[in-house]
Design an enzyme around this catalytic site. Structure first.
Site, PDB file in Angstrom:
ATOM      1  N   LYS A  17      -3.945 -47.993  14.880  1.00 52.38           N
ATOM      2  CA  LYS A  17      -3.302 -49.067  15.645  1.00 52.38           C
ATOM      3  C   LYS A  17      -2.003 -49.404  14.917  1.00 52.38           C
ATOM      4  O   LYS A  17      -1.726 -50.560  14.566  1.00 52.38           O
ATOM      5  CB  LYS A  17      -4.279 -50.254  15.730  1.00 52.38           C
ATOM      6  CG  LYS A  17      -3.888 -51.336  16.697  1.00 52.38           C
ATOM      7  CD  LYS A  17      -3.877 -50.924  18.165  1.00 52.38           C
ATOM      8  CE  LYS A  17      -3.198 -52.014  18.973  1.00 52.38           C
ATOM      9  NZ  LYS A  17      -2.829 -51.608  20.321  1.00 52.38           N
ATOM     10  N   ASP A  70      -6.496 -47.969  21.398  1.00 55.07           N
ATOM     11  CA  ASP A  70      -6.738 -48.512  22.739  1.00 55.07           C
ATOM     12  C   ASP A  70      -6.485 -47.451  23.802  1.00 55.07           C
ATOM     13  O   ASP A  70      -7.285 -47.255  24.724  1.00 55.07           O
ATOM     14  CB  ASP A  70      -5.902 -49.783  22.983  1.00 55.07           C
ATOM     15  CG  ASP A  70      -4.434 -49.662  22.601  1.00 55.07           C
ATOM     16  OD1 ASP A  70      -4.051 -48.651  21.987  1.00 55.07           O
ATOM     17  OD2 ASP A  70      -3.664 -50.590  22.929  1.00 55.07           O
ATOM     18  N   TYR A  73     -14.693 -53.005   6.494  1.00 58.23           N
ATOM     19  CA  TYR A  73     -16.109 -53.094   6.114  1.00 58.23           C
ATOM     20  C   TYR A  73     -16.332 -53.436   4.644  1.00 58.23           C
ATOM     21  O   TYR A  73     -17.462 -53.636   4.227  1.00 58.23           O
ATOM     22  CB  TYR A  73     -16.808 -51.769   6.427  1.00 58.23           C
ATOM     23  CG  TYR A  73     -17.230 -51.637   7.874  1.00 58.23           C
ATOM     24  CD1 TYR A  73     -16.281 -51.485   8.882  1.00 58.23           C
ATOM     25  CD2 TYR A  73     -18.576 -51.659   8.233  1.00 58.23           C
ATOM     26  CE1 TYR A  73     -16.668 -51.360  10.204  1.00 58.23           C
ATOM     27  CE2 TYR A  73     -18.964 -51.542   9.554  1.00 58.23           C
ATOM     28  CZ  TYR A  73     -18.013 -51.388  10.536  1.00 58.23           C
ATOM     29  OH  TYR A  73     -18.404 -51.272  11.846  1.00 58.23           O
ATOM     30  N   ASP A  76     -16.317 -46.630  14.455  1.00 58.16           N
ATOM     31  CA  ASP A  76     -17.568 -47.255  14.918  1.00 58.16           C
ATOM     32  C   ASP A  76     -17.512 -47.492  16.421  1.00 58.16           C
ATOM     33  O   ASP A  76     -18.429 -47.127  17.167  1.00 58.16           O
ATOM     34  CB  ASP A  76     -17.764 -48.581  14.178  1.00 58.16           C
ATOM     35  CG  ASP A  76     -19.025 -49.307  14.631  1.00 58.16           C
ATOM     36  OD1 ASP A  76     -20.080 -48.651  14.712  1.00 58.16           O
ATOM     37  OD2 ASP A  76     -18.942 -50.508  14.915  1.00 58.16           O
ATOM     38  N   ASP A  92     -19.669 -45.492  19.761  1.00 57.98           N
ATOM     39  CA  ASP A  92     -20.510 -46.051  20.832  1.00 57.98           C
ATOM     40  C   ASP A  92     -19.915 -45.718  22.199  1.00 57.98           C
ATOM     41  O   ASP A  92     -20.651 -45.481  23.163  1.00 57.98           O
ATOM     42  CB  ASP A  92     -20.670 -47.576  20.684  1.00 57.98           C
ATOM     43  CG  ASP A  92     -21.874 -47.961  19.816  1.00 57.98           C
ATOM     44  OD1 ASP A  92     -22.190 -47.195  18.878  1.00 57.98           O
ATOM     45  OD2 ASP A  92     -22.500 -49.013  20.066  1.00 57.98           O
TER      46      ASP A  92
END
Ligand code: NAD
Ligand code: IPM
Ligand code: MN
Length: 351
Positions: free
Chosen positions: A187, A220, A136, A244, A248
């Site tokens: 990751k 994942d 970001y 983020d 959601d």
């Protein structure tokens, strides 16, 4: 008296913030804390009129003269590049150094989750999203734009200080709330430099909290498992982008974006509170947006300001409305945005 900058912003942000302020005022009138609320006009309208998103002087004002910021949402189809939203929203997170993005995921009634057989007991966790670094930061650029040889670079910035402070915040939360496990998500199998730093720091910090179990999961796999076994998770800590996305996903299993709140915190400094959802241009101006996420966000703000009981009253009012079916249409009710806000006020008057 705490001074609050209220920035309704764009789209449904304006509609849901109106209801959140209505609830705060109702609380104030019925034994709750008095608040000095100052409304700020920032958002797409002002940006399109004046070319100004937010100024250095305004950041300084927020930093010195306010205890909290209550934000609706930013994003407007008339500003396709979203630059005003980035300047205001990411501007606050970065320039005010609000490094903790605290996003609780809680199911209030089993009928609201699409997960078969899961109940209120199974979905109750918090996400600690790093909020000042990662992809970001806006480092990078494009080369040969618009040609077949175009190159786009978007750097992922992870500092030891930044990683350590968000991981520590997650452990402190777990400890303070008697929670058993902290899950770190990255990751590291594909992004070895960033993941390596996260894993080393996670291990190092966890040694200071021997009573708390730890695990490091690839994001994942975690996304898959949150759908399959959400009951395993209590505290999740992740970088900016993964946090983020996971937040959601959390909203998706706990009733949707109309119900998820968030806090952007730097302990001891002005902090910012906003629903997880955006400006929802698809339903803006139609009295359809659910104001409960904004009301729950106000509850986080009150607790942060030390008004724990008042925060609980707000959350209980939302829960009671949900249990009684007094909700907007996406949760199965028949109320519009303003009527759902009135239902909260009615509960507060009797609490
Ligand atoms: P969104 O969260 O605005 O909407 C996603 C979906 O959820 C839409 O179908 C919308 O109708 C629904 N929804 C959202 N809030 C709702 C509510 N309160 N009640 C009922 N339904 C609701 O995400 P998006 O469509 O990806 O983004 C729209 C704009 O908002 C973009 O400009 C985006 O950048 C911006 N955005 C801003 C913030 C913020 O300011 N904090 C957060 C996310 C997105
Ligand atoms: C959020 C939003 C923002 C983010 C966007 C609008 C930049 O999705 O607050 O979750 O990615 O942080
Ligand atoms: Mn988001």
């Amino acid at each position: 008296m705490a001074r609050i900058a209220v920035i309704p912003g764009d789209g449904v942000g304006k509609e849901v913030t109106r209801e959140a302020v209505k609830a705060l005022r109702a609380l104030e009138a019925h034994g709750g804390p008095a608040l000095d609320i100052v409304e700020w006009p920032h958002g797409a309208d002002r940006y399109l009129e004046t070319g100004q998103s937010i100024t250095d002087a305004e950041f300084a004002d927020l930093e010195s003269n306010y205890q909290a910021i209550l934000l609706g949402a930013l994003g407007d189809p008339r500003v396709p590049g979203n630059e005003h939203a980035r300047q205001i929203l990411l501007g606050m997170r970065f320039r005010l150094d609000l490094y903790i993005n605290f996003r609780p995921v809680r199911l209030y009634h089993e009928r609201l989750t699409p997960l078969k057989g899961k109940t209120e007991r199974d979905i109750d966790f918090v996400i600690f999203r790093e909020n000042t670094e990662g992809v970001y930061v806006g480092m990078g650029g494009t080369f040969k734009q618009g040609t077949p040889d175009e190159v786009a670079i978007q750097e992922d910035v992870n500092t030891r200080t930044g990683v350590e402070r968000i991981i520590r915040a997650a452990f402190d939360h777990a400890k303070a709330n008697g929670l058993e496990r902290v899950t770190m998500s990255d990751k590291a199998n594909a992004m070895e430099s960033a993941g390596g730093l996260w894993r080393r720091v996670f291990k190092q910090v966890s040694a200071e909290y021997p009573e708390i179990q730890t695990e490091a999961l690839y994001v994942d796999m975690l996304a898959m498992d949150l759908v399959r076994r959400p009951e395993r998770y209590q505290v999740i800590v992740a970088g900016n982008l993964f946090g983020d996305i996971l937040s959601d996903l959390g909203a998706g299993i706990a009733g949707g974006l109309g119900l998820t709140a968030s806090a952007n915190i730097h302990p001891g400094r002005v902090s910012m509170f906003e629903p997880v959802h955006g400006s929802a241009p698809d339903i803006a101006g139609q009295d359809r947006a659910n104001p409960f996420a904004a009301v729950l966000t106000s509850a986080l703000m009150l607790r942060h300001l030390g008004h724990r009981e008042a925060g609980d009253r707000l959350e209980n009012a939302v829960r009671a409305c949900i249990l009684a079916g007094e909700t907007t249409a996406e949760l199965g009710g028949t109320l519009g945005t303003a009527a759902a806000g009135d239902a909260i006020v009615a509960r507060l008057e009797n609490s």
